[in-house]
Design an enzyme around this catalytic site. Sequence first.
Site, PDB file in Angstrom:
ATOM      1  N   CYS A 150       0.832  -1.209   0.000  1.00  0.00           N
ATOM      2  CA  CYS A 150       0.000   0.000   0.000  1.00  0.00           C
ATOM      3  C   CYS A 150       0.868   1.262   0.000  1.00  0.00           C
ATOM      4  O   CYS A 150       0.642   2.174  -0.810  1.00  0.00           O
ATOM      5  CB  CYS A 150      -0.957  -0.007   1.180  1.00  0.00           C
TER       6      CYS A 150
HETATM    7  N1  LIG Z   1      -4.042  -4.310   5.576  1.00  0.00           N
HETATM    8  C1  LIG Z   1      -3.577  -3.584   4.557  1.00  0.00           C
HETATM    9  O1  LIG Z   1      -3.849  -2.378   4.467  1.00  0.00           O
HETATM   10  C2  LIG Z   1      -2.738  -4.218   3.482  1.00  0.00           C
HETATM   11  C3  LIG Z   1      -2.399  -3.432   2.369  1.00  0.00           C
HETATM   12  C4  LIG Z   1      -1.611  -3.997   1.351  1.00  0.00           C
HETATM   13  C5  LIG Z   1      -1.185  -5.311   1.470  1.00  0.00           C
HETATM   14  N2  LIG Z   1      -1.519  -6.038   2.564  1.00  0.00           N
HETATM   15  C6  LIG Z   1      -1.029  -7.421   2.639  1.00  0.00           C
HETATM   16  O2  LIG Z   1      -2.134  -8.287   2.462  1.00  0.00           O
HETATM   17  C7  LIG Z   1      -1.908  -9.495   3.197  1.00  0.00           C
HETATM   18  C8  LIG Z   1      -3.098  -9.693   4.129  1.00  0.00           C
HETATM   19  O3  LIG Z   1      -3.205  -8.557   4.982  1.00  0.00           O
HETATM   20  P1  LIG Z   1      -4.448  -8.322   5.941  1.00  0.00           P
HETATM   21  O4  LIG Z   1      -4.387  -6.919   6.414  1.00  0.00           O
HETATM   22  O5  LIG Z   1      -5.686  -8.848   5.319  1.00  0.00           O
HETATM   23  O6  LIG Z   1      -4.012  -9.278   7.172  1.00  0.00           O
HETATM   24  P2  LIG Z   1      -4.925  -9.936   8.275  1.00  0.00           P
HETATM   25  O7  LIG Z   1      -6.159  -9.131   8.485  1.00  0.00           O
HETATM   26  O8  LIG Z   1      -4.042 -10.192   9.445  1.00  0.00           O
HETATM   27  O9  LIG Z   1      -5.320 -11.328   7.588  1.00  0.00           O
HETATM   28  C9  LIG Z   1      -4.343 -12.305   7.272  1.00  0.00           C
HETATM   29  C10 LIG Z   1      -5.037 -13.633   6.953  1.00  0.00           C
HETATM   30  O10 LIG Z   1      -4.045 -14.654   6.809  1.00  0.00           O
HETATM   31  C11 LIG Z   1      -4.318 -15.694   7.759  1.00  0.00           C
HETATM   32  N3  LIG Z   1      -3.101 -16.342   8.241  1.00  0.00           N
HETATM   33  C12 LIG Z   1      -2.157 -15.809   9.049  1.00  0.00           C
HETATM   34  N4  LIG Z   1      -1.165 -16.704   9.272  1.00  0.00           N
HETATM   35  C13 LIG Z   1      -1.510 -17.830   8.591  1.00  0.00           C
HETATM   36  C14 LIG Z   1      -0.902 -19.108   8.402  1.00  0.00           C
HETATM   37  N5  LIG Z   1       0.281 -19.418   8.970  1.00  0.00           N
HETATM   38  N6  LIG Z   1      -1.533 -20.005   7.620  1.00  0.00           N
HETATM   39  C15 LIG Z   1      -2.708 -19.728   7.037  1.00  0.00           C
HETATM   40  N7  LIG Z   1      -3.338 -18.533   7.183  1.00  0.00           N
HETATM   41  C16 LIG Z   1      -2.741 -17.599   7.932  1.00  0.00           C
HETATM   42  C17 LIG Z   1      -5.046 -14.991   8.866  1.00  0.00           C
HETATM   43  O11 LIG Z   1      -5.728 -15.948   9.627  1.00  0.00           O
HETATM   44  P3  LIG Z   1      -6.090 -15.642  11.172  1.00  0.00           P
HETATM   45  O12 LIG Z   1      -7.498 -15.166  11.125  1.00  0.00           O
HETATM   46  O13 LIG Z   1      -5.922 -16.967  11.804  1.00  0.00           O
HETATM   47  O14 LIG Z   1      -5.123 -14.625  11.691  1.00  0.00           O
HETATM   48  C18 LIG Z   1      -5.970 -14.090   8.052  1.00  0.00           C
HETATM   49  O15 LIG Z   1      -7.010 -14.827   7.465  1.00  0.00           O
HETATM   50  C19 LIG Z   1      -0.585  -9.309   3.955  1.00  0.00           C
HETATM   51  O16 LIG Z   1       0.443  -9.897   3.224  1.00  0.00           O
HETATM   52  C20 LIG Z   1      -0.432  -7.794   3.986  1.00  0.00           C
HETATM   53  O17 LIG Z   1       0.913  -7.386   4.085  1.00  0.00           O
HETATM   54  C21 LIG Z   1      -2.291  -5.527   3.571  1.00  0.00           C
END
Ligand SMILES: NC(=O)c1ccc[n+]([C@@H]2O[C@H](COP(=O)([O-])OP(=O)(O)OC[C@H]3O[C@@H](n4cnc5c(N)ncnc54)[C@H](OP(=O)(O)O)[C@@H]3O)[C@@H](O)[C@H]2O)c1
Length: 336
Positions: A150
């Site tokens: 982002c």
């Molecule tokens: N948030 C942002 O603004 C943003 C922007 C750009 C890119 N991203 C990227 O997008 C990706 C997701 O971000 P997010 O904000 O959606 O994160 P999030 O809300 O923490 O969600 C992450 C997901 O991955 C799951 N997970 C975590 N560890 C795991 C494992 N070992 N095996 C299987 N599943 C697992 C989590 O499950 P649980 O429910 O068990 O935790 C959850 O479903 C990341 O790589 C992040 O860097 C995020």
Amino acid sequence: MIRVAIIGATGYTASESLAILLRHTDAEATYLTALPEECGPMAEIFGVLRDRIDLDVVPLDLARAAELADVVLCCLPHKVSMGFVPQLLEAGLKVVDYSADYRLRDVAVYEAYYKVEHTDRDNIARAAFGLPELFRESIVGKDLVANPGCYPTCAVLGLAPLVREGLIGSDDIVVNMVSGASGAGRRPGLAFHFPEMNENYFAYAVGTHRHMPEIEQVLSDVAGRPVTVLFQPHVAPFTRGMLATVYANPTRSVSQAELDDLYTEAYGDEVFVRLPGRPPQITAIAGTNYCDVWATTAKGKVIVFSALDNLVKGAAGQAIQNMNLLFGLDEATGLL
Ligand SMILES: NC(=O)c1ccc[n+]([C@@H]2O[C@H](COP(=O)([O-])OP(=O)(O)OC[C@H]3O[C@@H](n4cnc5c(N)ncnc54)[C@H](OP(=O)(O)O)[C@@H]3O)[C@@H](O)[C@H]2O)c1
């Protein structure tokens, strides 16, 4: 109809992706997966989806994913993603990966910043860097897209016209940014606990943020020469959105009219980059796939402002923009 699987379906970027898919005319979510302990009806995991979706989140079964989907939105954290992506590709699925695992071409840089060994080096070269406004041609026809971070999306869209023209120096750019708290994902951490975050504003990862080499890699590609930046992120107590204020030294005298023409030429035909002609505001981009950009001069410096929603243009919206490109659809389908 494009059939879409979402892995890591209990996270913020996944729920945002689903909300977009519900408005998409040519794609639908067909398979949602998460860790076994997190599974259940998606409409109960995210109340905003109640009565809008009738899919359960289930543990990943690769054969089932290949049967039910054409493409996977891989919404997993960095380091975790590269454990899943090779199998998904092998199963014949296209993948848009939201993590950083396929964004940095130099494995040594990845390993230095993410402090882990990269376990899927072979697929790094296979991935397109999914910033359509700059690399559209290289995304079409690929089966793996590394969706940009982002902060890099926001900073790079703001700076690309200037570095491409050589209008600013390559080694004295300061990228100062602030993000809303959803940038840290859904899993709670102390710094984002309500009493810590509310009424607060703080800098973090001073000189070390993982998005710094990504910003530098992309700007160097655009410029055709090495570009370095000092990137300093901050967090503030709003839920979504981010704003970059970038300071750079011009390589020659430049007028406001010239800057306006440069940005109109770069982005005039782009649906998702808007040029408001004044400093952009978070409330104008929140919930949208737009990035608002304005460049100006003050005190002999060039200043660029850029704003986008970290969960939409910074993640889910851009991923679906990329997915649309992979399937030959109008890039904006589902996003306006
Ligand atoms: N948030 C942002 O603004 C943003 C922007 C750009 C890119 N991203 C990227 O997008 C990706 C997701 O971000 P997010 O904000 O959606 O994160 P999030 O809300 O923490 O969600 C992450 C997901 O991955 C799951 N997970 C975590 N560890 C795991 C494992 N070992 N095996 C299987 N599943 C697992 C989590 O499950 P649980 O429910 O068990 O935790 C959850 O479903 C990341 O790589 C992040 O860097 C995020």
